[in-house]
Design a protein around this motif. Sequence first.
Motif, short mmCIF file in Angstrom:
data_model
loop_
_atom_site.label_atom_id
_atom_site.label_comp_id
_atom_site.label_asym_id
_atom_site.label_seq_id
_atom_site.Cartn_x
_atom_site.Cartn_y
_atom_site.Cartn_z
N ALA A 5 0.81 -1.41 -0.09
CA ALA A 5 -0.22 -0.04 0.08
C ALA A 5 0.88 1.15 -0.02
O ALA A 5 2.04 1.36 0.73
CB ALA A 5 -1.09 0.03 1.32
N VAL A 6 0.44 2.39 -0.68
CA VAL A 6 1.03 3.78 -0.83
C VAL A 6 0.96 4.23 0.60
O VAL A 6 -0.42 4.60 0.77
CB VAL A 6 0.76 4.35 -2.05
N THR A 7 1.92 4.97 0.72
CA THR A 7 1.79 6.11 1.97
C THR A 7 1.68 7.44 1.22
O THR A 7 2.52 7.73 0.53
CB THR A 7 2.98 6.19 3.08
N CYS A 8 0.50 7.94 1.16
CA CYS A 8 0.27 9.33 0.68
C CYS A 8 1.03 10.26 1.40
O CYS A 8 0.73 10.82 2.39
CB CYS A 8 -1.21 9.64 0.29
N ASN A 9 2.29 10.73 1.02
CA ASN A 9 2.82 11.90 1.43
C ASN A 9 3.32 12.97 0.28
O ASN A 9 4.46 12.52 -0.52
CB ASN A 9 4.06 11.35 2.23
N VAL A 10 2.93 14.05 -0.01
CA VAL A 10 3.30 15.16 -0.93
C VAL A 10 4.79 15.34 -0.92
O VAL A 10 5.23 15.73 -1.73
CB VAL A 10 2.50 16.21 -0.99
N ALA A 11 5.29 15.45 0.44
CA ALA A 11 6.84 15.63 0.56
C ALA A 11 7.55 14.64 -0.24
O ALA A 11 8.81 14.95 -0.65
CB ALA A 11 7.33 15.80 1.96
N GLN A 12 7.11 13.43 -0.46
CA GLN A 12 7.83 12.64 -1.17
C GLN A 12 8.10 12.83 -2.54
O GLN A 12 8.95 12.31 -3.54
CB GLN A 12 7.42 11.02 -1.24
N LEU A 13 7.19 13.97 -2.96
CA LEU A 13 7.48 14.50 -4.60
C LEU A 13 8.57 15.77 -4.61
O LEU A 13 8.68 16.42 -5.67
CB LEU A 13 6.08 14.67 -5.00
N SER A 14 9.22 15.89 -3.44
CA SER A 14 9.98 17.09 -3.44
C SER A 14 11.20 16.97 -4.48
O SER A 14 11.70 17.93 -4.94
CB SER A 14 10.71 17.33 -1.99
N SER A 15 11.56 15.75 -4.97
CA SER A 15 12.57 15.67 -5.95
C SER A 15 12.03 16.30 -7.15
O SER A 15 12.93 16.40 -8.32
CB SER A 15 13.04 14.04 -5.95
N CYS A 16 10.64 16.58 -7.38
CA CYS A 16 9.96 16.95 -8.69
C CYS A 16 10.12 18.56 -8.69
O CYS A 16 9.84 19.05 -9.84
CB CYS A 16 8.91 16.26 -9.13
N LEU A 17 10.27 19.37 -7.75
CA LEU A 17 10.44 20.54 -7.69
C LEU A 17 11.12 21.41 -8.71
O LEU A 17 10.73 22.21 -9.06
CB LEU A 17 10.67 21.10 -6.29
N PRO A 18 12.41 20.92 -8.44
CA PRO A 18 13.27 21.60 -9.78
C PRO A 18 12.51 21.51 -11.16
O PRO A 18 12.75 22.59 -11.86
CB PRO A 18 14.54 20.80 -9.68
N ALA A 19 12.23 20.31 -11.63
CA ALA A 19 11.58 20.36 -12.79
C ALA A 19 10.19 21.19 -12.90
O ALA A 19 9.82 21.71 -13.96
CB ALA A 19 11.17 18.93 -13.23
N ILE A 20 9.37 21.24 -11.93
CA ILE A 20 8.18 21.84 -11.87
C ILE A 20 8.50 23.28 -11.93
O ILE A 20 7.55 24.02 -12.76
CB ILE A 20 7.34 21.60 -10.71
N SER A 21 9.29 23.72 -11.23
CA SER A 21 9.58 25.26 -11.18
C SER A 21 10.41 25.73 -12.43
O SER A 21 10.64 27.12 -12.57
CB SER A 21 10.12 25.86 -9.86
N SER A 22 11.12 24.99 -13.13
CA SER A 22 12.04 25.50 -14.10
C SER A 22 11.69 24.65 -15.49
O SER A 22 10.89 23.82 -15.43
CB SER A 22 13.43 25.21 -13.73
N SER A 23 12.56 24.81 -16.49
CA SER A 23 12.41 24.24 -17.68
C SER A 23 13.17 22.75 -17.93
O SER A 23 13.50 22.17 -18.86
CB SER A 23 12.57 24.97 -18.91
N THR A 24 13.87 22.29 -16.65
CA THR A 24 14.53 21.34 -16.53
C THR A 24 13.86 20.00 -16.90
O THR A 24 12.55 19.95 -16.15
CB THR A 24 15.54 21.18 -15.49
N ALA A 25 14.39 18.95 -17.03
CA ALA A 25 13.48 17.60 -17.17
C ALA A 25 13.59 16.86 -15.72
O ALA A 25 14.35 17.13 -15.32
CB ALA A 25 14.35 16.53 -18.43
N PRO A 26 12.53 16.21 -15.63
CA PRO A 26 12.26 15.53 -14.35
C PRO A 26 13.39 14.38 -14.09
O PRO A 26 13.83 13.80 -15.24
CB PRO A 26 11.00 15.04 -14.30
#
Length: 97
Positions: A29-50
């Motif tokens: 089962a997945v533990t829902c924790n949005v903080a686990q997506l912090s590795s995506c912040l650089p790609a979300i906030s800029s034009s870099t690839a995830p």
Amino acid sequence: MKKVSGSALWVVVLVMALMLVTEVRLSNAVTCNVAQLSSCLPAISSSTAPSSACCSKLREQKPCLCGYLKNPNLKQYVNSPGAKKVANACGVTLPSC
């Protein structure tokens, strides 16, 4: 010693198999924790690839995305153009909830 019938033995084996399958499902089962997506912040906030870590976590958190979209504090971030770009690059379809 009492002899066990074949059908009783099959029932016991079936129950044990069902318990094992249920245990495996619960441990995955997945533990829902949005903080686990912090590795995506650089790609979300800029034009870099995830990164591969971002895509991996995004795929892992996919069952949680509807909950994030329904949360008024998170919706604007999960539904942002940058987040949609990252989801698309990672091959993850954002759900319509």
